[in-house]
Scaffold this motif. Structure first.
Motif, PDB file in Angstrom:
ATOM      1  N   PHE A  31      32.126  36.397  51.429  1.00 45.37           N
ATOM      2  CA  PHE A  31      31.057  37.341  51.738  1.00 45.37           C
ATOM      3  C   PHE A  31      31.081  38.503  50.745  1.00 45.37           C
ATOM      4  O   PHE A  31      30.033  38.974  50.300  1.00 45.37           O
ATOM      5  CB  PHE A  31      31.225  37.834  53.177  1.00 45.37           C
ATOM      6  N   ALA A  32      32.293  38.939  50.380  1.00 43.59           N
ATOM      7  CA  ALA A  32      32.427  40.016  49.394  1.00 43.59           C
ATOM      8  C   ALA A  32      31.850  39.573  48.054  1.00 43.59           C
ATOM      9  O   ALA A  32      31.180  40.357  47.365  1.00 43.59           O
ATOM     10  CB  ALA A  32      33.903  40.396  49.246  1.00 43.59           C
ATOM     11  N   GLU A  33      32.091  38.314  47.675  1.00 41.72           N
ATOM     12  CA  GLU A  33      31.525  37.779  46.421  1.00 41.72           C
ATOM     13  C   GLU A  33      30.000  37.825  46.442  1.00 41.72           C
ATOM     14  O   GLU A  33      29.358  38.216  45.471  1.00 41.72           O
ATOM     15  CB  GLU A  33      31.983  36.332  46.211  1.00 41.72           C
ATOM     16  N   LEU A  34      29.421  37.424  47.584  1.00 44.05           N
ATOM     17  CA  LEU A  34      27.963  37.436  47.719  1.00 44.05           C
ATOM     18  C   LEU A  34      27.443  38.872  47.643  1.00 44.05           C
ATOM     19  O   LEU A  34      26.451  39.147  46.947  1.00 44.05           O
ATOM     20  CB  LEU A  34      27.562  36.795  49.052  1.00 44.05           C
ATOM     21  N   GLU A  44      22.683  42.933  41.426  1.00 45.40           N
ATOM     22  CA  GLU A  44      21.268  42.664  41.208  1.00 45.40           C
ATOM     23  C   GLU A  44      20.403  43.842  41.668  1.00 45.40           C
ATOM     24  O   GLU A  44      19.435  44.207  41.024  1.00 45.40           O
ATOM     25  CB  GLU A  44      20.885  41.419  42.024  1.00 45.40           C
ATOM     26  N   LEU A  47      28.843  41.416  46.173  1.00 43.41           N
ATOM     27  CA  LEU A  47      28.986  41.913  44.796  1.00 43.41           C
ATOM     28  C   LEU A  47      27.823  41.437  43.931  1.00 43.41           C
ATOM     29  O   LEU A  47      27.252  42.208  43.156  1.00 43.41           O
ATOM     30  CB  LEU A  47      30.309  41.432  44.201  1.00 43.41           C
ATOM     31  N   ALA A  48      27.447  40.153  44.099  1.00 41.56           N
ATOM     32  CA  ALA A  48      26.323  39.611  43.329  1.00 41.56           C
ATOM     33  C   ALA A  48      25.021  40.310  43.709  1.00 41.56           C
ATOM     34  O   ALA A  48      24.200  40.652  42.852  1.00 41.56           O
ATOM     35  CB  ALA A  48      26.216  38.103  43.569  1.00 41.56           C
ATOM     36  N   GLU A  49      24.844  40.542  45.014  1.00 49.98           N
ATOM     37  CA  GLU A  49      23.620  41.202  45.498  1.00 49.98           C
ATOM     38  C   GLU A  49      23.560  42.647  45.012  1.00 49.98           C
ATOM     39  O   GLU A  49      22.508  43.133  44.614  1.00 49.98           O
ATOM     40  CB  GLU A  49      23.607  41.176  47.031  1.00 49.98           C
ATOM     41  N   GLY A  63      27.330  30.759  48.943  1.00 55.13           N
ATOM     42  CA  GLY A  63      26.410  31.749  49.503  1.00 55.13           C
ATOM     43  C   GLY A  63      25.301  32.207  48.578  1.00 55.13           C
ATOM     44  O   GLY A  63      24.114  32.167  48.939  1.00 55.13           O
ATOM     45  N   TYR A  64      25.669  32.625  47.352  1.00 56.53           N
ATOM     46  CA  TYR A  64      24.658  33.165  46.434  1.00 56.53           C
ATOM     47  C   TYR A  64      23.688  32.066  45.989  1.00 56.53           C
ATOM     48  O   TYR A  64      22.471  32.301  45.899  1.00 56.53           O
ATOM     49  CB  TYR A  64      25.347  33.801  45.221  1.00 56.53           C
ATOM     50  N   ARG A 113      36.771  32.478  44.768  1.00 57.92           N
ATOM     51  CA  ARG A 113      36.504  33.124  46.056  1.00 57.92           C
ATOM     52  C   ARG A 113      35.189  32.677  46.681  1.00 57.92           C
ATOM     53  O   ARG A 113      34.941  32.945  47.854  1.00 57.92           O
ATOM     54  CB  ARG A 113      36.506  34.651  45.858  1.00 57.92           C
ATOM     55  N   ARG A 114      34.321  32.006  45.887  1.00 58.17           N
ATOM     56  CA  ARG A 114      33.053  31.541  46.438  1.00 58.17           C
ATOM     57  C   ARG A 114      33.279  30.167  47.054  1.00 58.17           C
ATOM     58  O   ARG A 114      33.675  29.232  46.359  1.00 58.17           O
ATOM     59  CB  ARG A 114      32.001  31.452  45.331  1.00 58.17           C
ATOM     60  N   PRO A 140      22.242  39.135  53.206  1.00 55.95           N
ATOM     61  CA  PRO A 140      23.605  38.567  53.271  1.00 55.95           C
ATOM     62  C   PRO A 140      24.167  38.451  54.684  1.00 55.95           C
ATOM     63  O   PRO A 140      24.805  37.450  55.023  1.00 55.95           O
ATOM     64  CB  PRO A 140      24.444  39.536  52.424  1.00 55.95           C
ATOM     65  N   TYR A 143      25.252  34.816  56.475  1.00 55.69           N
ATOM     66  CA  TYR A 143      26.585  34.464  56.981  1.00 55.69           C
ATOM     67  C   TYR A 143      26.643  34.362  58.497  1.00 55.69           C
ATOM     68  O   TYR A 143      27.480  33.626  59.026  1.00 55.69           O
ATOM     69  CB  TYR A 143      27.643  35.418  56.410  1.00 55.69           C
ATOM     70  N   ARG A 172      13.923  35.624  51.030  1.00 51.63           N
ATOM     71  CA  ARG A 172      15.274  35.988  50.594  1.00 51.63           C
ATOM     72  C   ARG A 172      16.087  36.361  51.832  1.00 51.63           C
ATOM     73  O   ARG A 172      15.806  37.365  52.488  1.00 51.63           O
ATOM     74  CB  ARG A 172      15.231  37.157  49.622  1.00 51.63           C
TER      75      ARG A 172
END
Lengths: 341, 118
Positions: free
Chosen positions: A38-41, A48, A43-45, B38-39, B79-80, B55, B59, B52
């Protein structure tokens, strides 16, 4: 260099900090399972779109929902873990309810040792509260037997890892409450040592024990001068007993949540939980009858105060939480594929 | 005596997800052609549905779908963590989309008959 009007791009360290802050909305168990990905997601968000209040609100809302789900108060009751969480929350609600309820009941029971109530409302309220409390005590015993048995057998099978600490906490807190309650209950004039009184609805010893073990539920906390005139040992007990009550509830809840209870035992505990919620409802009705209808009685023994109104509010909140929790304690078997390829 | 179905009733596993049924359908549809993290899920859903998923919502739905056994997490070195559809998930998605298609067919047919909208 950034384009005119654009906010400067946030530094990676600031993104990490923002991500950690957002993750704090979620409970520990959820973070342990989904935290890293979730932290990775996030960070990507964030890279952006660094600032988005809708995203923050979304994460906060979902984090709170995850916390409620971890307590068995939200989300689909799709697993035995969810049912255990619901039972744990009911246990917690019952502990809060009983602390305030016992304080209220003990006040009436001790008063009745001195003189019977003058109004029918007080007598009826006391009958209802005593009957409900007796029912809750029996239900607690019935609920504790299978849980205790599972805990003992898990201990024999060397599966007690994670159970030892809550079991010790529950045992130690119970011991402190019994010893402290007996000690300070015996010091209460007119009830100490008189187990079967000549009048009154409840045995004097039980009334005094209930009074002493919930001594901290009092409006004396708001009257420092009066509190200072109390014996220091009693004030110390008033401060220490909530910690013992909290430890007892914490230990019991952790035991319920960590024990691998079979679906049969879970269904049994759920039925007991529903009966307990009904008992709590009856007790609250009796307490409401006393607080709203009864007069002060002879010598002001049954007078109500702000602390009783506050107690009613706390019990109502605990009861609502308990009903919500027990209504969700329905283990659902997982979905199975039916041969579709 | 037979009881009629109420609006919003959905006997499929996705129906029991309540307000997460929408995101769940999008996630399962995205995973229907292969595992995604996820991404990648967010980007794919945005591309094919124009939505969209936030997040938290993503989850929330992923954890519920995993709890119901409709998707499963795959092992990953970074980690993904990617997710893939299970057989039960494929079956549930198929049943749900068939039901949606039936509703869409009826609506379109009636629109064409009464309003001339083809």
């Amino acid at each position: 260099m950034t384009a005119a009007g654009d906010a400067p791009a946030p530094a990676p360290g600031s993104l990490e900090r923002q991500t950690r802050r957002l993750l704090r909305w979620y409970p520990g168990s959820w973070r342990e399972r989904y935290g890293e990905e979730f932290a990775e997601l996030l960070l990507a968000e964030l890279a952006e779109q660094p600032r988005a209040w809708r995203r923050t609100v979304n994460v906060a809302r979902c984090g709170i929902t995850a916390r409620l789900a971890a307590a068995g108060l939200a989300g689909p009751p799709a697993s035995t873990a969810g049912a255990r969480a619901s039972l744990g929350t009911l246990t917690c609600s019952l502990a809060v309810f009983l602390t305030f309820g016992t304080a209220m009941w003990a006040q009436l029971a001790v008063g009745w040792q001195w003189a019977p109530p003058a109004t029918t409302a007080t007598a009826v309220a006391m009958l209802v509260m005593s009957g409900s409390l007796l029912l809750l005590a029996v239900l607690a015993l019935l609920a504790a037997v299978p849980v205790g048995w599972v805990a003992i057998t898990a201990g024999f099978r060397q599966q007690a890892r994670g159970l030892r600490a809550p079991a010790l906490l529950t045992g130690a807190a119970s011991l402190v409450l019994v010893v402290g309650g007996r000690h300070f209950g015996n010091g209460w004039p007119g009830t100490g040592g008189h187990w079967w009184p000549h009048q009154g609805l409840a045995p004097g010893g039980i009334a005094a024990f209930g009074w002493a073990s919930t001594l901290s539920v009092t409006s004396y906390w708001a009257h420092a001068a009066a509190l200072a005139s109390f014996p220091p040992a009693e004030v110390a007990w008033m401060a220490a007993s909530p910690a013992a009550l909290l430890s007892l509830a914490t230990g019991a809840v952790r035991l319920v949540r960590r024990l691998e209870l079979s679906p049969r035992v879970l269904a049994y505990e759920t039925r007991i939980g529903r009966a307990a919620a009904a008992g709590m409802t009856a007790f609250l009705a009796g307490a409401l009858c006393w607080v709203t209808q009864a007069g002060p009685g002879p010598h002001g023994l049954f007078r109500t105060g702000d602390i009783d109104a506050a107690g009613l509010a706390v019990m109502a909140a605990a009861l609502a939480t308990g009903w919500l929790a027990i209504s969700r304690a329905r283990p659902i078997p997982p979905v199975r594929a039916a041969g579709h390829q | 005596m037979a009881t009629s179905r109420q609006p919003g009733d959905d006997p499929s596993p996705l129906g029991s997800l309540g307000r997460s049924a929408g995101p769940a359908t999008l996630i399962l549809s995205s995973l229907a052609d292969g595992a995604k993290h996820g991404y990648a899920l967010t980007k794919d859903i945005e591309a094919f549905a124009g939505v969209r998923l936030a997040p938290g919502t993503l989850y929330e739905a992923l954890s519920r779908l995993e709890g119901q056994g409709l998707i499963e997490a795959l092992a990953s070195d970074d980690r993904r963590r990617p997710y893939r559809l299970t057989a039960a998930g494929a079956e549930a998605l198929h049943a749900h989309l068939q039901a949606q298609r039936h509703v869409a067919d009826v609506g379109l047919r009636r629109l064409a008959g009464s309003w001339g909208v083809a």
